[in-house]
Design a protein around this motif. Structure first.
Motif, short mmCIF file in Angstrom:
data_model
loop_
_atom_site.label_atom_id
_atom_site.label_comp_id
_atom_site.label_asym_id
_atom_site.label_seq_id
_atom_site.Cartn_x
_atom_site.Cartn_y
_atom_site.Cartn_z
N SER A 175 0.83 -1.03 -0.09
CA SER A 175 -0.04 0.01 0.20
C SER A 175 0.86 1.34 0.10
CB SER A 175 -0.90 0.00 1.14
OG SER A 175 -1.86 -1.06 1.15
N ILE A 176 1.96 1.42 0.86
CA ILE A 176 2.88 2.52 0.75
C ILE A 176 3.57 2.78 -0.51
CG2 ILE A 176 4.83 3.39 2.21
CD1 ILE A 176 3.64 2.21 4.70
N MET A 177 3.88 1.50 -0.80
CA MET A 177 4.90 1.43 -2.29
C MET A 177 4.19 1.97 -3.12
SD MET A 177 7.90 0.88 -3.31
CE MET A 177 8.50 -0.07 -1.90
N PHE A 178 2.73 1.42 -3.51
CA PHE A 178 1.84 1.85 -4.58
C PHE A 178 1.81 3.48 -4.64
CE2 PHE A 178 0.43 -2.57 -5.05
CZ PHE A 178 1.21 -2.70 -6.20
N ILE A 179 1.45 3.76 -3.41
CA ILE A 179 1.23 5.63 -3.15
C ILE A 179 2.45 6.18 -3.63
CG2 ILE A 179 0.91 7.35 -1.78
CD1 ILE A 179 -0.63 5.32 0.16
N MET A 180 3.77 5.70 -3.34
CA MET A 180 5.11 6.39 -3.67
C MET A 180 5.03 5.96 -5.26
SD MET A 180 8.54 5.60 -2.54
CE MET A 180 8.83 3.92 -3.20
N LEU A 181 4.83 4.94 -5.58
CA LEU A 181 5.00 4.89 -7.29
C LEU A 181 4.08 5.55 -8.03
CD1 LEU A 181 5.42 1.02 -7.43
CD2 LEU A 181 7.14 2.53 -7.67
N LEU A 182 2.71 5.94 -7.31
CA LEU A 182 1.74 6.75 -8.14
C LEU A 182 2.24 8.21 -8.31
CD1 LEU A 182 -1.07 7.17 -9.11
CD2 LEU A 182 -1.91 7.28 -6.89
N PHE A 183 2.77 8.65 -7.09
CA PHE A 183 3.50 10.05 -7.29
C PHE A 183 4.60 10.07 -8.13
CE2 PHE A 183 0.44 10.80 -3.63
CZ PHE A 183 0.17 12.21 -3.81
N ILE A 184 5.38 9.09 -8.23
CA ILE A 184 6.39 9.20 -9.04
C ILE A 184 6.06 9.04 -10.50
CG2 ILE A 184 8.64 7.73 -10.12
CD1 ILE A 184 8.94 6.87 -7.06
N PHE A 185 5.03 8.22 -10.88
CA PHE A 185 4.43 8.39 -12.07
C PHE A 185 3.89 9.78 -12.45
CE2 PHE A 185 0.88 7.75 -14.85
CZ PHE A 185 1.38 7.30 -15.86
N PHE A 186 2.89 10.12 -11.66
CA PHE A 186 2.44 11.52 -11.92
C PHE A 186 3.49 12.51 -12.27
CE2 PHE A 186 0.15 15.31 -10.41
CZ PHE A 186 -1.14 15.20 -11.20
N GLU A 187 4.57 12.29 -11.23
CA GLU A 187 5.58 13.50 -11.59
C GLU A 187 6.31 13.44 -12.84
OE1 GLU A 187 8.17 16.87 -10.40
OE2 GLU A 187 6.32 16.04 -9.61
N CYS A 188 6.49 12.13 -13.23
CA CYS A 188 7.14 11.96 -14.73
C CYS A 188 6.15 11.96 -15.79
CB CYS A 188 7.71 10.49 -14.71
SG CYS A 188 8.99 10.13 -13.48
N LEU A 189 4.83 12.06 -15.53
CA LEU A 189 3.87 12.18 -16.70
C LEU A 189 4.05 13.32 -17.66
CD1 LEU A 189 1.47 10.62 -17.77
CD2 LEU A 189 -0.04 12.09 -16.14
N PRO A 190 4.45 14.58 -17.15
CA PRO A 190 4.58 15.58 -18.24
C PRO A 190 5.86 15.41 -19.02
CG PRO A 190 4.18 16.58 -16.01
CD PRO A 190 4.42 15.04 -15.98
N VAL A 191 6.86 14.81 -18.63
CA VAL A 191 7.91 14.26 -19.33
C VAL A 191 7.52 13.30 -20.58
CG1 VAL A 191 10.06 13.72 -19.47
CG2 VAL A 191 9.45 15.19 -17.93
N PHE A 192 6.77 12.21 -19.87
CA PHE A 192 6.48 11.29 -21.17
C PHE A 192 5.45 11.67 -21.89
CE2 PHE A 192 7.23 8.22 -17.10
CZ PHE A 192 8.31 7.97 -17.44
N VAL A 193 4.68 12.56 -21.49
CA VAL A 193 3.61 13.19 -22.82
C VAL A 193 4.46 13.85 -23.65
CG1 VAL A 193 1.59 14.61 -23.07
CG2 VAL A 193 1.80 13.10 -21.03
N LYS A 194 5.32 14.73 -23.58
CA LYS A 194 6.11 15.48 -24.28
C LYS A 194 7.08 14.53 -25.12
CE LYS A 194 6.98 19.42 -25.69
NZ LYS A 194 7.78 20.40 -24.76
N LEU A 195 7.48 13.24 -24.47
CA LEU A 195 8.43 12.73 -25.24
C LEU A 195 7.53 11.95 -26.39
CD1 LEU A 195 10.95 11.10 -22.51
CD2 LEU A 195 11.27 12.87 -24.61
N MET A 196 6.34 11.21 -25.75
CA MET A 196 5.66 10.34 -26.73
C MET A 196 4.89 11.01 -27.82
SD MET A 196 4.05 7.53 -23.79
CE MET A 196 3.22 8.82 -22.92
N SER A 197 4.50 12.37 -27.50
CA SER A 197 3.98 13.08 -28.43
C SER A 197 4.67 13.36 -29.88
CB SER A 197 3.58 14.50 -27.95
OG SER A 197 4.62 15.37 -27.74
N ALA A 198 4.07 12.97 -30.93
CA ALA A 198 4.54 13.39 -32.29
C ALA A 198 4.84 14.69 -32.43
CB ALA A 198 4.09 12.69 -33.20
#
Length: 361
Positions: free
Chosen positions: A286-309
């Protein structure tokens, strides 16, 4: 809605005048900007909540928490906005990834930092229960340590007290046995140690005298024990052992309410394990998934910019940058030419002045 859209464009770091010309790209940059904004918002809430426990008990704790939360949130927001906007979509894919790598590594660290205070809030009830157990165990360990130190320091006095008590117990058992024998002697019960003559005869009187002598010595022993116990109690008071007591319910609740960030963070870590040291799977994941969720949320803007054509906005932005660079290059050339012209004029004027001086001589 138009103002909100423009605000999220600004959060994404997009060039508004250029982006307005391409409606198909509007929603993408609204999403990027909203993600960056909410990442900064979560960072502000997380930082403020963490600092609130750092200054817990202070009158200005809420004010400090709000100010630090705003500063921390703005710092994370500005960092996200700059790094996302600095990714050049006109560069090759591998170069884009290299540009984003520091940002991704930083996002992992930021995600962990943001997630921890929010995890403390999510597991607040469980943390309070764990803190009660921790504080009681810590106090018991402290009392045990003080007692061991006291026993080592006053080993001679404690040993003497133990000897006196042992002798007292032995004497009490002997007196009890002699009283039974005196009774048997008086009633004429024949045994190996009694005469079997009924009445209070010479044997009975002798036993009575020995019994009274033992009882007087027992009184002396008891007085010595009381004196020794009083001395040891006085030393315990001096050493502070009597002041160490387990917390009551109200005192324990007060200690839990005033617990700092470090204690709460340690209690959250203890929730991952059972008392026997084995991993508590439910709490751990439970604690690990909360941390992973915020890590993913923090990386999301970069991933969107990289994946967009590469889209029309990126092409237009590249063209605009090329024009600006060309114009700045022309401006520099013109400035250099003007400076060269000024220098040539000054040289000619200097030569003319030197000629005039020669002719005058």
């Amino acid at each position: 809605m138009e103002q909100l859209t423009r605000f999220f464009w600004w959060c994404s770091g997009a060039h508004r005048e250029t982006l307005e010309k391409y409606p198909a790209e509007h929603s993408k940059y609204v999403g990027i900007g909203a993600t960056i904004f909410f990442t900064g918002l979560f960072a502000a809430l997380s930082g403020g909540y963490a600092l609130y426990f750092v200054f817990s008990g202070s009158l200005f704790a809420p004010l400090y928490a709000v100010l630090f939360g705003l500063l921390w949130g703005l710092a994370i927001f500005n960092m996200d906005r700059y790094i996302v906007s600095s990714i050049n979509k006109n560069a090759p894919g591998f170069r884009q990834f290299l540009q984003a790598t520091p940002r991704i590594l930083l996002a992992v660290l930021i995600g962990i930092v943001i997630a921890r205070p929010l995890e403390l809030k999510v597991f607040d009830k469980e943390i309070r229960d764990q803190l009660r157990v921790t504080y009681l165990d810590r106090q018991r360990a402290n009392i045990d340590t003080l007692n061991k130190a006291f026993d080592s320091k006053y080993a001679i006095e404690l040993g003497k007290l133990a000897e006196l008590k042992s002798e007292r117990d032995s004497l009490e058992a002997s007196i009890k046995t002699d009283r039974i024998k005196l009774k048997m002697e008086t009633f004429g019960e024949k045994t190996v140690e009694t005469s079997g003559i009924v009445g209070y005869g010479p044997y009975a009187k002798q036993r009575q005298a020995d019994l009274e002598k033992q009882e007087r010595y027992l009184d002396t022993l008891r007085a010595s024990i009381r004196q020794q116990e009083a001395f040891i109690a006085q030393r315990k008071q001096f050493e502070g052992l009597l002041d160490e007591q387990l917390l009551t319910g109200a005192q324990l609740d007060s200690a839990v309410n005033n617990a700092g960030f470090a204690d709460r963070n340690a209690a959250l870590g203890d929730l991952k394990y059972h008392p026997d040291g084995t991993v508590n799977e439910a709490n751990y994941w439970s604690i690990m998934f909360i941390m992973l969720l915020f890590i993913f949320f923090e990386c999301l803007p970069v991933f969107v910019k990289l994946m967009s054509a590469r889209d029309a906005y990126d092409i237009a932005l590249q063209n605009q940058q090329t024009v600006d660079n060309h114009r700045s290059g022309k401006d520099r050339d013109a400035e250099i030419a003007i400076m060269d012209g000024i220098s040539d004029t000054k040289v000619r004027q200097g030569i003319e002045r030197q000629k005039a001086l020669l002719y005058s001589e």
